[in-house]
Write a protein that holds these residues in place. Structure first.
Motif, PDB file in Angstrom:
ATOM      1  N   GLU A 184       0.838  -1.199   0.000  1.00  0.00           N
ATOM      2  CA  GLU A 184       0.000   0.000   0.000  1.00  0.00           C
ATOM      3  C   GLU A 184       0.876   1.254   0.000  1.00  0.00           C
ATOM      4  OE1 GLU A 184      -3.275  -0.051  -0.179  1.00  0.00           O
ATOM      5  OE2 GLU A 184      -3.842  -2.067   0.471  1.00  0.00           O
ATOM      6  N   GLU A 239      -4.477   5.221   0.136  1.00  0.00           N
ATOM      7  CA  GLU A 239      -3.495   4.114   0.163  1.00  0.00           C
ATOM      8  C   GLU A 239      -2.604   4.224   1.404  1.00  0.00           C
ATOM      9  OE1 GLU A 239      -4.396   2.004  -1.674  1.00  0.00           O
ATOM     10  OE2 GLU A 239      -4.890   2.684  -3.694  1.00  0.00           O
ATOM     11  N   HIS A 245      -4.549   2.823   4.113  1.00  0.00           N
ATOM     12  CA  HIS A 245      -4.597   1.360   4.056  1.00  0.00           C
ATOM     13  C   HIS A 245      -3.331   0.765   4.663  1.00  0.00           C
ATOM     14  CE1 HIS A 245      -7.531   1.592   0.391  1.00  0.00           C
ATOM     15  NE2 HIS A 245      -8.019   2.100   1.498  1.00  0.00           N
ATOM     16  N   ILE A 279     -10.966  -1.530   4.044  1.00  0.00           N
ATOM     17  CA  ILE A 279     -10.213  -1.165   2.841  1.00  0.00           C
ATOM     18  C   ILE A 279     -11.063  -1.347   1.578  1.00  0.00           C
ATOM     19  CG2 ILE A 279      -8.301  -1.933   1.368  1.00  0.00           C
ATOM     20  CD1 ILE A 279      -6.604  -2.223   3.900  1.00  0.00           C
ATOM     21  N   GLU A 314     -11.876   1.193  -1.539  1.00  0.00           N
ATOM     22  CA  GLU A 314     -11.257   0.922  -2.838  1.00  0.00           C
ATOM     23  C   GLU A 314     -12.176   1.241  -4.008  1.00  0.00           C
ATOM     24  OE1 GLU A 314      -8.327   0.215  -3.752  1.00  0.00           O
ATOM     25  OE2 GLU A 314      -7.316  -0.639  -2.014  1.00  0.00           O
TER      26      GLU A 314
HETATM   27 FE   LIG Z   1      -5.268   0.198  -1.099  1.00  0.00          FE
END
Ligand SMILES: [Fe+2]
Ligand SMILES: [Fe+2]
Lengths: 309, 94
Positions: free
Chosen positions: A40, A70, A73, A149, A153
């Motif tokens: 990530e 990201e 994440h 997550i 996304e």
């Molecule tokens: Fe991600």
């Protein structure tokens, strides 16, 4: 204990941090979750490369929001790994020494704006196919991080696909740019699912422990079926002469991956391996003063509170 | 003496794999006692498989009255939602 552990897993019950677990289960999870976390974070680099050069203010804001996600994440996943009794420092250290890996796809360069489209569309799509299956992984904190997550996304792949779609509605040059990005990212995205089931080193045990829920080839097939449809819908040509719809199987047949390239990039000799790692090491080193300042501020504040009490 | 007892917030995990959820609070002398009280007060009908107790004073919370300024910069970013991006016809796998 091992028996009752497996019984719990077989009954589809989650393992929580304070439960007894085999040492190998713990180590496998640390390896997988930290690899996922590193991916990530390292994955921010190829896209971050285009933030200052996005073609419009709106695209810039979108890309910035995506890269910010990201980073988040990475944070969720590092925190999940830490519940297994390893520190953040150790995790980062393992990344820097090469003991811990990250997804090889991020060792490819993002050469044009269309690459930002291809990454969001293909790389995030492939990641999502994998992550959706991991929402049912047996370790509770990892499964819950995946749920969070996956929710975030959904806009990632759409904004990527939207970039590709917009380019495909443009002039000849823009369409060629989109096609070129697909040509370069297609095969690496297939590699994201790892070796064939027969050759995957950790697969059997991970499936038994339900860390992994679906096989590499199974996930890859689902990804190909979806991505080919999406490519066709906007007039892109998938760079695989062996690609053909198989009526009997109800899936696309596709050509074999260049496994030599796969090995080469994993071993550290892809186009950007050194650059990606060096950048992370440098950013981490340059951040020392921030971490020190935070610790200092924290100490000061605590002593002040102490005085007041 | 209730004013000498500390306030604890209680969180229950109803089933393995789920997050702990806040269910209420109680007064106790120390964390161990809070945990026992929580068991008696909040899980008499096996509502949970795991309990957390947290001293209420240890919780740092945002204020709902600050909502406007706290979340303000986040509300004008519709592009964080997938619904903002149109898809070509027939594509529903994104
Ligand atoms: Fe991600
Ligand atoms: Fe993403």
């Amino acid at each position: 204990m091992t028996r009752s552990f497996q019984t719990r897993i077989d009954a589809e019950q989650k393992i929580e941090p304070k439960d007894w677990m085999p040492e190998k289960y713990r180590q496998t999870l640390i390896r997988q979750i930290s690899q996922h976390a590193h991916s990530e974070v390292i994955g921010e680099q190829p896209e971050g490369n285009w933030i200052t050069r996005a073609p419009s203010l709106e695209r810039k804001a979108i890309l910035l929001a995506k890269v910010q996600d990201e980073a988040g994440h990475g944070l969720y996943l590092y925190a999940a790994a830490e519940t297994l009794g390893i520190t953040r420092e150790e995790l980062i250290d393992r990344l820097h020494t090469g003991a811990s890996k990250y997804a090889s796809i991020f060792n490819y360069p993002s050469l044009t704006w269309a690459d930002v489209g291809a990454i969001g569309w293909l790389v995030d799509s492939a990641a999502i196919v994998n992550q959706v299956s991991l929402q049912n992984t047996s370790y509770g904190p990892y499964a819950r991080a995946m749920v969070r997550i996956c929710k975030e996304e959904s806009f990632h792949q759409r904004q990527g696909y939207n970039i590709m779609m917009t380019l495909m509605q443009g002039n000849e040059q823009q369409r060629a740019m989109a096609q070129d990005a697909l040509d370069r990212w297609w095969w690496p995205s297939l590699m994201m699912f790892g070796p064939h089931d027969g050759e995957s080193a950790h697969s059997a045990q991970s499936m038994k422990w339900k860390i992994k829920r679906r096989s590499n080839d199974d996930l890859r097939q689902q990804y190909v079926d979806q991505a080919v449809q999406q490519a066709l819908a906007i007039g892109l040509k998938v760079p695989d002469p062996a690609l053909a719809w198989n009526e009997e199987r109800g899936h696309y047949d596709f050509g074999d991956i260049d496994w030599e390239e796969f090995e080469r990039v994993i071993k550290g000799n892809g186009p950007c391996n050194r650059q990606r790692l060096a950048h992370h090491v440098e950013a981490h080193a340059e951040g020392v003063w921030v971490r020190e300042a935070m610790a200092c501020y924290d100490k000061k504040r605590r002593s002040r509170r102490h005085d007041a009490a | 003496m209730s004013d000498e007892l500390k306030l604890y917030e209680v969180f229950v995990r109803s089933r393995r794999g789920l997050d702990h959820k806040h269910v209420g609070s109680l007064h106790a002398d120390d964390p161990e006692q809070a945990l026992e009280y929580a068991r008696d007060v909040y899980t008499r009908r096996s509502e949970g498989v795991s309990l957390w107790v947290v001293a209420a004073g240890d919780i740092t919370a945002s204020q709902e009255s600050d909502c406007d300024s706290f979340y303000d910069p986040l509300d004008d970013k519709p592009y964080r939602h997938a619904a903002m991006y149109d898809l070509p016809e027939g594509i529903d796998s994104l």
